[in-house]
Design a protein around this motif. Structure first.
Motif, short mmCIF file in Angstrom:
data_model
loop_
_atom_site.label_atom_id
_atom_site.label_comp_id
_atom_site.label_asym_id
_atom_site.label_seq_id
_atom_site.Cartn_x
_atom_site.Cartn_y
_atom_site.Cartn_z
N THR A 214 10.93 4.09 -15.62
CA THR A 214 11.10 2.95 -16.64
C THR A 214 10.44 2.00 -15.63
O THR A 214 9.65 1.12 -15.97
N ALA A 215 11.09 1.87 -14.32
CA ALA A 215 10.57 0.91 -13.46
C ALA A 215 8.94 1.03 -13.10
O ALA A 215 8.28 -0.12 -13.26
N ARG A 216 8.59 2.31 -12.70
CA ARG A 216 7.07 2.23 -12.64
C ARG A 216 6.17 1.74 -13.78
O ARG A 216 5.39 1.10 -13.58
N HIS A 217 6.63 2.17 -15.06
CA HIS A 217 5.83 1.97 -16.16
C HIS A 217 5.89 0.37 -16.45
O HIS A 217 5.19 0.11 -17.36
N SER A 218 6.91 -0.40 -16.03
CA SER A 218 7.27 -1.52 -16.28
C SER A 218 6.65 -2.70 -15.28
O SER A 218 6.83 -3.81 -15.36
N GLY A 219 6.05 -2.13 -14.36
CA GLY A 219 5.35 -3.01 -13.30
C GLY A 219 5.60 -2.71 -11.76
O GLY A 219 4.93 -3.22 -10.87
N ALA A 220 6.44 -1.98 -11.39
CA ALA A 220 6.96 -1.45 -9.99
C ALA A 220 5.52 -0.96 -9.40
O ALA A 220 5.00 -0.10 -10.17
N ILE A 221 5.37 -1.13 -8.18
CA ILE A 221 3.97 -0.41 -7.54
C ILE A 221 4.44 0.83 -7.17
O ILE A 221 3.83 1.87 -6.54
N GLY A 222 5.93 1.24 -6.72
CA GLY A 222 6.33 2.52 -6.53
C GLY A 222 7.82 2.38 -6.66
O GLY A 222 8.45 1.51 -6.49
N ALA A 223 8.36 3.64 -7.02
CA ALA A 223 10.09 3.62 -7.18
C ALA A 223 10.26 5.44 -6.88
O ALA A 223 9.48 6.17 -6.89
N ARG A 224 11.33 5.41 -6.38
CA ARG A 224 12.14 7.03 -6.08
C ARG A 224 13.39 6.63 -6.03
O ARG A 224 14.19 5.50 -5.93
N MET A 225 14.09 7.50 -6.17
CA MET A 225 15.61 7.70 -5.99
C MET A 225 15.97 7.66 -4.28
O MET A 225 14.86 7.97 -3.51
N HIS B 200 0.92 -1.36 -0.18
CA HIS B 200 -0.04 0.01 -0.21
C HIS B 200 0.89 1.38 -0.13
O HIS B 200 0.39 2.34 -0.15
N ILE B 201 2.08 0.94 -0.14
CA ILE B 201 3.01 2.43 0.14
C ILE B 201 3.75 2.74 -1.08
O ILE B 201 4.37 3.97 -1.30
N GLY B 202 3.15 2.19 -2.44
CA GLY B 202 3.67 2.65 -3.80
C GLY B 202 3.57 4.29 -4.02
O GLY B 202 4.44 4.95 -4.46
N SER B 203 2.31 4.84 -3.76
CA SER B 203 1.93 5.95 -4.42
C SER B 203 3.03 7.09 -3.44
O SER B 203 3.24 8.02 -3.81
N LEU B 204 3.32 6.67 -1.98
CA LEU B 204 4.08 7.57 -1.19
C LEU B 204 5.52 7.60 -1.80
O LEU B 204 6.18 8.72 -1.82
N LEU B 205 5.98 6.38 -2.28
CA LEU B 205 7.24 6.57 -2.84
C LEU B 205 7.30 7.17 -4.42
O LEU B 205 8.35 7.96 -4.36
N ASP B 206 6.36 7.20 -5.01
CA ASP B 206 6.28 7.98 -6.22
C ASP B 206 6.42 9.48 -5.79
O ASP B 206 6.90 10.31 -6.48
N ALA B 207 5.39 9.79 -5.06
CA ALA B 207 5.18 11.20 -4.61
C ALA B 207 6.39 11.81 -4.04
O ALA B 207 7.04 13.00 -4.24
N SER B 208 7.38 10.91 -3.29
CA SER B 208 8.48 11.40 -2.54
C SER B 208 9.72 11.53 -3.75
O SER B 208 10.25 12.50 -3.76
N HIS B 209 9.68 10.67 -5.12
CA HIS B 209 10.47 10.95 -5.97
C HIS B 209 10.35 12.51 -6.48
O HIS B 209 11.13 13.21 -7.01
N ALA B 210 8.85 12.56 -6.95
CA ALA B 210 8.48 13.57 -7.51
C ALA B 210 8.83 15.06 -6.84
O ALA B 210 9.26 15.96 -7.35
N SER B 211 8.79 14.87 -5.52
CA SER B 211 8.95 15.91 -4.64
C SER B 211 10.76 16.36 -4.63
O SER B 211 11.19 17.58 -4.60
#
Length: 386
Positions: A323-334, A294-305
């Motif tokens: 690329t990871a996000r578009h290929s199946g990861a539920i969330g990704a960030r640096m 359930h934490i994927g969207s928070l990882l995505d938002a962290s990277h955008a910030s």
């Protein structure tokens, strides 16, 4: 994790090099920060975990003040230093980290004698996985025991931070050392950087059908350079203008007022820290109640910030995350201090190969060096091996 035979091999190599057996072998892990970037020195919240890649040191104390240091990697060779006159700026290369720990212990009034030290590490260098802090934490764990200093984990954290800030010259906070010294297998370390209180939060991705991929972009970075320092200075300016001790004291509801008091760049730096603290708290709540799926969207938002407000990403990190996000990861960030290093991608097990292949192809198509991609799991913190 290092195995007992591997620890014995390091001890044997030490004896072959220095002519006698070490007093012991200690290890400390690198870390991945799940979420909470550049919040630590703002007295905020972070959620790292110790990883199953470690630095190991074999050490033997000796009379006098001469220290001999050797690493199993690199080309610096055997380095001999008299620690009686040890001062910031007097070292270069990897030896800066163990020497910084010795200096910081001396600053605390702890008598550190001469020693022989052999380092071995499999924490990737420059990847944002805190290879330097792994070295420091292994060394301070060893010297804390060998000198009878009796420092608690919290005191070792602050001592290694002093080494980083004043000897190495990197204005880092306490997150990396805390994860390395206080980590626990199967858990992330929820750290309040104001009072150093720790809560271990379950993070066992595999039980939820997930893996955490680390994508090392091979873009080297250094916390001792100006980018990190300038971000910290912006945060300190923001706190000063807003009349608070640290940005930890600024809430989401305060941002509208802050926007009218701060210049545009400083406001965006502040907004990242304030919203990132909130994301850490949300992540801890979700991991405790619902689990890592359930934490994927928070990882995505962290990277955008970090990309847009704190401006510490780079083209390679953005490509890895997207690329990871578009290929199946539920969330990704640096992850890490930024300006290079690694991204993380929380990925369903059945999509792991697809994500790996897509990222490798994307880097090749962009003309970038091939990334290293590997999984990490939460591991125990620093300890003696033998």
């Amino acid at each position: 994790m290092i195995t007992a035979p591997a620890a014995a091999e390091l001890a044997t190599r030490f004896e072959d090099t220095f002519g006698s057996a070490p007093d012991g072998v200690w290890q400390a892990p690198g870390r991945v920060n799940l979420i909470g970037e550049h919040t630590d020195y703002n007295e905020g919240f972070v959620l790292p975990f110790a990883i199953d890649k470690t630095a190991r040191v074999a050490i033997k104390l000796r009379p006098g003040t001469t220290v001999r240091l050797l690493s199993t990697y690199g080309d610096q060779g055997l380095v001999t230093v008299d620690t009686a006159g040890l001062q910031p700026g007097s070292a270069k290369g990897w030896v800066t980290y163990p020497l910084g720990v010795i200096w910081a212990l001396q600053e605390r009034g702890i008598n550190v004698p001469g020693m022989d030290l052999l380092l071995d590490s499999n924490v990737p260098l420059g990847a944002g996985l805190s290879s330097s802090h792994a070295i420091e934490c292994a060394v301070i764990s060893a010297l804390n025991e060998l000198t009878g200093a009796g420092l608690a984990a919290e005191e070792m954290v602050l001592t290694t931070q002093r080494a980083e800030n004043h000897f190495v010259g990197a204005p880092t906070g306490i997150m990396d050392q805390s994860a390395s010294l206080r980590g626990s297998k199967g858990h992330a370390v929820f750290l309040d950087c104001r009072d150093q209180s720790v809560q271990l939060v379950p993070f066992e991705a595999e039980e939820s059908g997930l893996v955490l991929l680390v994508i090392d972009t091979k873009v080297s970075h250094s916390h001792a350079d100006g980018g990190y320092a300038s971000r910290r200075a912006s945060c300190e300016l923001g706190a000063q203008v807003l009349g608070v001790n640290a940005l930890r004291d600024v809430g989401i509801d305060d941002l509208e007022e802050a926007s009218g008091l701060l210049d545009e760049v400083t406001f965006r730096r502040v907004r990242h820290v304030v919203t990132e603290n909130d994301r850490v708290l949300q992540t801890v709540e979700l991991l405790t109640s619902d689990g890592p799926t359930h934490i994927g969207s928070l990882l995505d938002a962290s990277h955008a910030s970090m990309r847009d407000d704190f401006e510490i990403s780079c083209t390679e990190l953005d490509l890895a995350v997207d690329t990871a996000r578009h290929s199946g990861a539920i969330g990704a960030r640096m992850t890490g201090g930024g300006f290079g290093g690694s991204a993380i991608a929380l990925t369903p097990v059945e999509r792991e190969a697809e994500v790996r292949d897509a990222v490798v192809r994307a880097f090749a198509d962009a003309g970038f060096a091939a990334p290293d991609i590997f999984t990490v799991t939460p591991a125990d913190g620093a300890r003696r091996l033998g």
